[in-house]
Design a protein around this motif. Sequence first.
Motif, PDB file in Angstrom:
ATOM      1  N   PHE A 254      54.537  34.481   1.280  1.00 14.39           N
ATOM      2  CA  PHE A 254      53.541  35.465   1.934  1.00 14.39           C
ATOM      3  C   PHE A 254      52.902  34.833   3.220  1.00 14.39           C
ATOM      4  O   PHE A 254      53.235  33.653   3.505  1.00 14.39           O
ATOM      5  CB  PHE A 254      52.311  35.215   0.939  1.00 14.39           C
ATOM      6  CG  PHE A 254      52.608  35.887  -0.445  1.00 14.39           C
ATOM      7  CD1 PHE A 254      52.092  37.198  -0.664  1.00 14.39           C
ATOM      8  CD2 PHE A 254      53.248  35.253  -1.723  1.00 14.39           C
ATOM      9  CE1 PHE A 254      52.293  37.835  -2.182  1.00 14.39           C
ATOM     10  CE2 PHE A 254      53.347  35.851  -2.688  1.00 14.39           C
ATOM     11  CZ  PHE A 254      52.978  37.110  -3.068  1.00 14.39           C
TER      12      PHE A 254
ATOM     13  N   ARG B 184      39.636  21.174  -7.876  1.00 21.32           N
ATOM     14  CA  ARG B 184      40.192  22.069  -7.030  1.00 21.32           C
ATOM     15  C   ARG B 184      40.426  23.435  -7.465  1.00 21.32           C
ATOM     16  O   ARG B 184      40.404  24.494  -6.850  1.00 21.32           O
ATOM     17  CB  ARG B 184      41.614  21.420  -6.707  1.00 21.32           C
ATOM     18  CG  ARG B 184      41.567  20.212  -5.791  1.00 21.32           C
ATOM     19  CD  ARG B 184      43.061  19.641  -5.687  1.00 21.32           C
ATOM     20  NE  ARG B 184      42.949  18.142  -5.178  1.00 21.32           N
ATOM     21  CZ  ARG B 184      43.654  18.118  -4.043  1.00 21.32           C
ATOM     22  NH1 ARG B 184      44.575  18.745  -3.435  1.00 21.32           N
ATOM     23  NH2 ARG B 184      43.429  16.842  -3.379  1.00 21.32           N
TER      24      ARG B 184
ATOM     25  N   ASN C 104      56.489  29.893  -2.865  1.00 24.73           N
ATOM     26  CA  ASN C 104      55.979  30.448  -1.705  1.00 24.73           C
ATOM     27  C   ASN C 104      56.000  29.476  -0.492  1.00 24.73           C
ATOM     28  O   ASN C 104      55.336  29.317   0.476  1.00 24.73           O
ATOM     29  CB  ASN C 104      54.261  30.503  -1.773  1.00 24.73           C
ATOM     30  CG  ASN C 104      53.660  30.907  -0.560  1.00 24.73           C
ATOM     31  OD1 ASN C 104      54.037  32.243   0.101  1.00 24.73           O
ATOM     32  ND2 ASN C 104      52.499  30.525  -0.231  1.00 24.73           N
TER      33      ASN C 104
ATOM     34  N   PHE D  26      44.885  26.954  -0.294  1.00 19.75           N
ATOM     35  CA  PHE D  26      44.727  28.123   0.579  1.00 19.75           C
ATOM     36  C   PHE D  26      45.566  29.196   0.177  1.00 19.75           C
ATOM     37  O   PHE D  26      44.868  30.253  -0.300  1.00 19.75           O
ATOM     38  CB  PHE D  26      44.828  27.538   1.827  1.00 19.75           C
ATOM     39  CG  PHE D  26      44.513  28.642   3.075  1.00 19.75           C
ATOM     40  CD1 PHE D  26      43.476  29.196   3.049  1.00 19.75           C
ATOM     41  CD2 PHE D  26      45.815  29.069   3.667  1.00 19.75           C
ATOM     42  CE1 PHE D  26      43.299  30.153   4.205  1.00 19.75           C
ATOM     43  CE2 PHE D  26      45.476  29.886   4.753  1.00 19.75           C
ATOM     44  CZ  PHE D  26      44.296  30.607   4.987  1.00 19.75           C
ATOM     45  N   MET D  27      46.718  28.948   0.046  1.00 23.49           N
ATOM     46  CA  MET D  27      47.716  30.199  -0.355  1.00 23.49           C
ATOM     47  C   MET D  27      47.559  30.700  -1.799  1.00 23.49           C
ATOM     48  O   MET D  27      47.782  31.754  -2.103  1.00 23.49           O
ATOM     49  CB  MET D  27      49.261  29.798  -0.048  1.00 23.49           C
ATOM     50  CG  MET D  27      49.346  29.454   1.628  1.00 23.49           C
ATOM     51  SD  MET D  27      49.067  30.982   2.621  1.00 23.49           S
ATOM     52  CE  MET D  27      50.420  31.991   2.221  1.00 23.49           C
TER      53      MET D  27
ATOM     54  N   LYS E 296      57.922  20.106  -5.520  1.00 22.63           N
ATOM     55  CA  LYS E 296      58.326  21.735  -6.062  1.00 22.63           C
ATOM     56  C   LYS E 296      59.013  21.729  -7.080  1.00 22.63           C
ATOM     57  O   LYS E 296      59.237  22.556  -7.952  1.00 22.63           O
ATOM     58  CB  LYS E 296      58.743  22.557  -4.993  1.00 22.63           C
ATOM     59  CG  LYS E 296      57.610  22.730  -3.941  1.00 22.63           C
ATOM     60  CD  LYS E 296      57.924  23.808  -2.700  1.00 22.63           C
ATOM     61  CE  LYS E 296      56.883  23.801  -1.800  1.00 22.63           C
ATOM     62  NZ  LYS E 296      55.638  24.786  -1.901  1.00 22.63           N
TER      63      LYS E 296
ATOM     64  N   GLU F 296      53.879  21.404   0.452  1.00 21.31           N
ATOM     65  CA  GLU F 296      55.179  21.605   0.895  1.00 21.31           C
ATOM     66  C   GLU F 296      56.047  20.205   0.782  1.00 21.31           C
ATOM     67  O   GLU F 296      56.169  19.432   1.832  1.00 21.31           O
ATOM     68  CB  GLU F 296      55.202  22.134   2.641  1.00 21.31           C
ATOM     69  CG  GLU F 296      56.450  22.559   2.976  1.00 21.31           C
ATOM     70  CD  GLU F 296      56.883  23.919   2.501  1.00 21.31           C
ATOM     71  OE1 GLU F 296      56.278  24.387   1.562  1.00 21.31           O
ATOM     72  OE2 GLU F 296      57.639  24.625   3.258  1.00 21.31           O
TER      73      GLU F 296
ATOM     74  N   SER G  24      57.612  27.580   2.762  1.00 21.97           N
ATOM     75  CA  SER G  24      57.738  28.370   4.063  1.00 21.97           C
ATOM     76  C   SER G  24      58.853  27.653   4.650  1.00 21.97           C
ATOM     77  O   SER G  24      59.520  28.173   5.560  1.00 21.97           O
ATOM     78  CB  SER G  24      56.544  28.385   4.930  1.00 21.97           C
ATOM     79  OG  SER G  24      55.842  26.940   4.871  1.00 21.97           O
TER      80      SER G  24
ATOM     81  N   LYS H 253      46.573  27.210 -11.855  1.00 23.35           N
ATOM     82  CA  LYS H 253      46.748  25.833 -12.358  1.00 23.35           C
ATOM     83  C   LYS H 253      46.689  24.998 -10.814  1.00 23.35           C
ATOM     84  O   LYS H 253      47.238  24.870  -9.763  1.00 23.35           O
ATOM     85  CB  LYS H 253      48.018  25.529 -12.927  1.00 23.35           C
ATOM     86  CG  LYS H 253      47.900  24.370 -13.667  1.00 23.35           C
ATOM     87  CD  LYS H 253      49.066  23.293 -13.083  1.00 23.35           C
ATOM     88  CE  LYS H 253      48.945  21.939 -13.814  1.00 23.35           C
ATOM     89  NZ  LYS H 253      49.478  20.914 -12.719  1.00 23.35           N
ATOM     90  N   ASP H 254      45.658  23.872 -10.906  1.00 28.17           N
ATOM     91  CA  ASP H 254      46.047  22.908  -9.934  1.00 28.17           C
ATOM     92  C   ASP H 254      45.743  21.380 -10.503  1.00 28.17           C
ATOM     93  O   ASP H 254      45.682  21.349 -11.799  1.00 28.17           O
ATOM     94  CB  ASP H 254      44.615  22.931  -8.899  1.00 28.17           C
ATOM     95  CG  ASP H 254      45.282  22.523  -7.611  1.00 28.17           C
ATOM     96  OD1 ASP H 254      45.646  21.074  -7.386  1.00 28.17           O
ATOM     97  OD2 ASP H 254      45.278  23.147  -6.436  1.00 28.17           O
TER      98      ASP H 254
END
Length: 709
Positions: free
Chosen positions: A452, A349, A428, A323-324, A408, A403, A430, A343-344
């Motif tokens: 964002f 995807r 990104n 989504f982001m 990450k 997340e 949160s 890249k996924d």
Amino acid sequence: MSALTTTVEDGIAVVTFDLPGEPVNKLSDAVKVEFEALLIRLRDDQAIRAAVLISGKPDSFIAGADIDEFSALTTESAAERLSFEGQEMVNRVEALAKPVVAAIHGACLGGGLELALACHYRVATDHPRTQLGLPEVQLGLLPAAGGCQRLPRLIGARAALDMILTGRSERGARALRLGLVDELAPPSILSAAAVAAADRVARQGPPRRSPGGGLQAYFLDRTAAGRRMVYRAAEKRVRARTGGHYPAPLRALDAVRVGLEQGVTAGLAEEHRAFGELAVGEVSRKLVQVFFATAALKKDDGIPPGMAVPRQIRRLGVVGAGFMGAGIAGTAALNVEVDTRLKDADLVRVGKGLKAAGAPLAERLRRKRLTRPQYERLGALLSGGDDYRGFARADLVIEAVFEDLELKRRVLMEVEAVTRPEAIFASNTSTIPIREIAARAERPDRVLGMHFFSPVEKMPLLEVIPTDATAAEAIVTAVRFGRRMGKTVIVVADQPGFWVNRILSPYLNEAAILLTEGVPIEVIDRTMTAWGFPVGPIALLDEVGLDVAQRAGGVMHASFGDRLRPPETLARLLAEGRLGRKNGRGFYRYRDGHKAGADDSVYPLLGVRPVEDADPSVVERRLVYAMLNEAAMAMDDDVVRSPRDGDIGALFGIGFPAFRGGPLRLVDDLTAARVVDVLRDLEDVHGPRFAPAASLLEMDAHGHRYYPA
Ligand code: NAI
């Protein structure tokens, strides 16, 4: 140095407006004096038959009135006089016996358009930079140099009200269709086309402008009964949009109505009277402050000036095409026109991500905002894959994978392995501290956060989050890149929730607590939309997603303790598989993707019965003060660099009502003493989560404020 230079050839005076030392042309007192002299010359010089007014600036015809000048006004009568003098000058242009042609390229806004409307003919370029509009209501004002009179007469009441009441501007092609301009020309021949038009109008008189649109348009725009319907509909729309908090659009509607029904003189009087009142009013003051704060942020690179230069970004890498990630990639391709690689984990995807990233482009093509060749060129900037091919050339990589800290960190390691040493890595995330993500980085000086908001294409804010190790060059690069994406950027500290989610957290918790007390969903949401938020807190939870909100709430609780303990509300709904809007089941019901009323089955789930006599003023107080107090605490923790950044973050990140200026402005307006009093009362009733921030007590004791009085 003068702003206007005039050359005369074959009886046509070409007047070039080029305000010395300024990037754009603005109308000020000094310019007005020069204009007056010019008009006398045009009138008296026998060698001149007609005139062309053109700009010497690359991107602006006239961007509007000098805001510094009118925001310095302190009395209603001074403001009224300013408007009156503007009207007089513009009237003199219209009354000139020789035709004046406006040659418009770039911003033609506010007073600039009002001046162009008084000219006898308008040629505009078909360039995307050319924007014609009356954005005064966005500053809490109304067009008060005749704009409320001339625009409706030129393009009809409906189209004029549409522009005036929203402040929206139009590009050249649409302006031509509306009848706002008479002719379109490519920028390279604008001047020649305007000179030819001036010659033609001098010989043959102005063109006949016939209102098109058939019988219905005739009825609505040209008959008193039709216009009454138009005014009523416009007023209804304004009230729905502004909730009665913004007086300017209604005053502008009055100025248009009085002008059309009672004549121009009465209309002009209404304009300058309303301008006088609005210009010194609270709402306009706030909106002008917001305007200046936003303008200042546009020049603020987040580091001391001269400390580092931004890197040029020729290729962007985005990891995670969800989504982001897709939103970030699409916005970058569209606004920065930068080569972007997604890249996924797998090609399915990636394909979905590329499609989503291209959606805003397709939408613009459909709305004719992009030509087919532009669309194809921008679309070709987007590519993707299930590996890091193409990342070797990336100057900036933005990560938007799940997340998850370990994930990450791994992505960061992989990216470091394939990119050049100078490449910058932005997360990104949160909720995860950036320094944790960077903990095992080889080049921690190149790592920071770029937070964002969703949906990326629409939300105007970006939080840039450096760690102690982040190099100044990386910060300025991220800030500049975000700005080119069209975002207002604030640099915030690497603390849980950063700024926006930090001040949102106790507010959303409090809304959930109110629910557990049986306060109905609609009462909570309606109270806050009436206060000025675009959506209420419960609807916002549905939008964000209950799972996402739950996780963020957990992080905030773990970091800040009991004060930010979320109630069981979300957990109970999640246990029932309710995720909010995304699966069509949350606090609200959804039909075909549209909100279809609060879902009453929520109450038994929470074990409460909705109370019938919930007091909106109590609801408002608890929600608002929870946020104000948290904002003060975050200020104590130096989460933002200044009250300005904090207020703009709240306005652009969560839609805090602009007419209130922001949470910190609001504390100043209420005074710290009053805020402390209310918090103490709330603390007595609801417990220590409302204990006032240390700095509020301090401010109260010393009579301090966030902003100079
Ligand atoms: P999402 O679930 O829509 O997208 C995540 C994507 O990452 C998925 O497509 C997944 O396949 C991909 N991915 C997972 N591991 C990967 C790997 N090793 N390599 C490449 N791709 C991989 O999630 P969403 O909502 O886009 O969130 C992404 C990040 O943005 C999260 O960190 C989230 O906290 C943050 N964020 C989310 C906001 C929101 O409103 N959804 C707002 C601001 C930040």
